[in-house]
Scaffold this motif. Sequence first.
Motif, short mmCIF file in Angstrom:
data_model
loop_
_atom_site.label_atom_id
_atom_site.label_comp_id
_atom_site.label_asym_id
_atom_site.label_seq_id
_atom_site.Cartn_x
_atom_site.Cartn_y
_atom_site.Cartn_z
N MET A 191 0.83 -1.20 0.00
CA MET A 191 0.00 0.00 0.00
C MET A 191 0.86 1.26 0.00
SD MET A 191 -3.14 0.32 -0.30
CE MET A 191 -4.08 1.81 -0.47
N THR A 192 2.06 1.17 0.55
CA THR A 192 2.98 2.31 0.54
C THR A 192 3.31 2.72 -0.89
OG1 THR A 192 3.91 1.63 2.66
CG2 THR A 192 5.23 3.14 1.33
N GLN A 193 3.64 1.74 -1.72
CA GLN A 193 3.96 2.04 -3.12
C GLN A 193 2.74 2.54 -3.87
OE1 GLN A 193 7.03 2.10 -4.54
NE2 GLN A 193 5.95 3.06 -6.23
N TRP A 194 1.57 1.97 -3.58
CA TRP A 194 0.33 2.41 -4.22
C TRP A 194 0.11 3.90 -3.94
CZ3 TRP A 194 -3.04 -0.26 -7.36
CH2 TRP A 194 -4.28 0.32 -7.60
N ARG A 195 0.29 4.29 -2.69
CA ARG A 195 0.10 5.69 -2.30
C ARG A 195 1.17 6.59 -2.91
NH1 ARG A 195 -1.63 3.87 3.59
NH2 ARG A 195 -3.88 3.89 3.25
N MET A 196 2.42 6.12 -2.94
CA MET A 196 3.50 6.92 -3.52
C MET A 196 3.27 7.13 -5.02
SD MET A 196 6.82 5.44 -1.48
CE MET A 196 7.97 6.24 -2.56
N SER A 197 2.58 6.20 -5.65
CA SER A 197 2.26 6.34 -7.08
C SER A 197 1.04 7.22 -7.29
CB SER A 197 2.02 4.95 -7.69
OG SER A 197 3.15 4.15 -7.56
N ARG A 198 0.44 7.67 -6.18
CA ARG A 198 -0.74 8.55 -6.22
C ARG A 198 -1.90 7.93 -6.99
NH1 ARG A 198 0.17 13.28 -3.84
NH2 ARG A 198 2.30 14.01 -3.66
N LEU A 199 -2.12 6.64 -6.74
CA LEU A 199 -3.23 5.94 -7.37
C LEU A 199 -4.45 6.04 -6.47
CD1 LEU A 199 -1.16 2.91 -8.61
CD2 LEU A 199 -2.08 4.77 -9.99
#
Length: 140
Positions: free
Chosen positions: A114-122
């Motif tokens: 979820m950290t990467q999902w948020r960093m990708s601004r999805l």
Amino acid sequence: FYLVIIVALLAALLLQGAKAQRAAIAAQQAVAAANLYQTIREAPGRYQILDLRQALEFEDGHLPLAINIQPDTFQTASLDRYRATVVVTEEGDRETFAAAAREIKLAVNLEGGMTQWRMSRLPEASGLTDTMALRRGRPG
């Protein structure tokens, strides 16, 4: 003498093939956030999305159509164990994924979680997901 050389070459060839096969399997067990988002947009029902984070973390934000299940409740959860499933943790925890993959045959790990999902601004959904409505075909 030639037989020993042939056997040694065959063993080396088999070892290289096994390494390549392990690398291909490992690549199939992870999906990048941007690729997953694109797949979800194109075919929303392709993956069953299983979020293994705590309920409060899940309520704070999760992938659209995700189902929140605690890792210790796999045995009692009504999941399709033979459907392509994306496993979501906070940071893409491989140990938690490995435990889920033992129960779900076609599991892939969300790289970076979820950290990467948020960093990708999805986009994220928030609040609890009505899993019964999901089974009826309506998102919660």
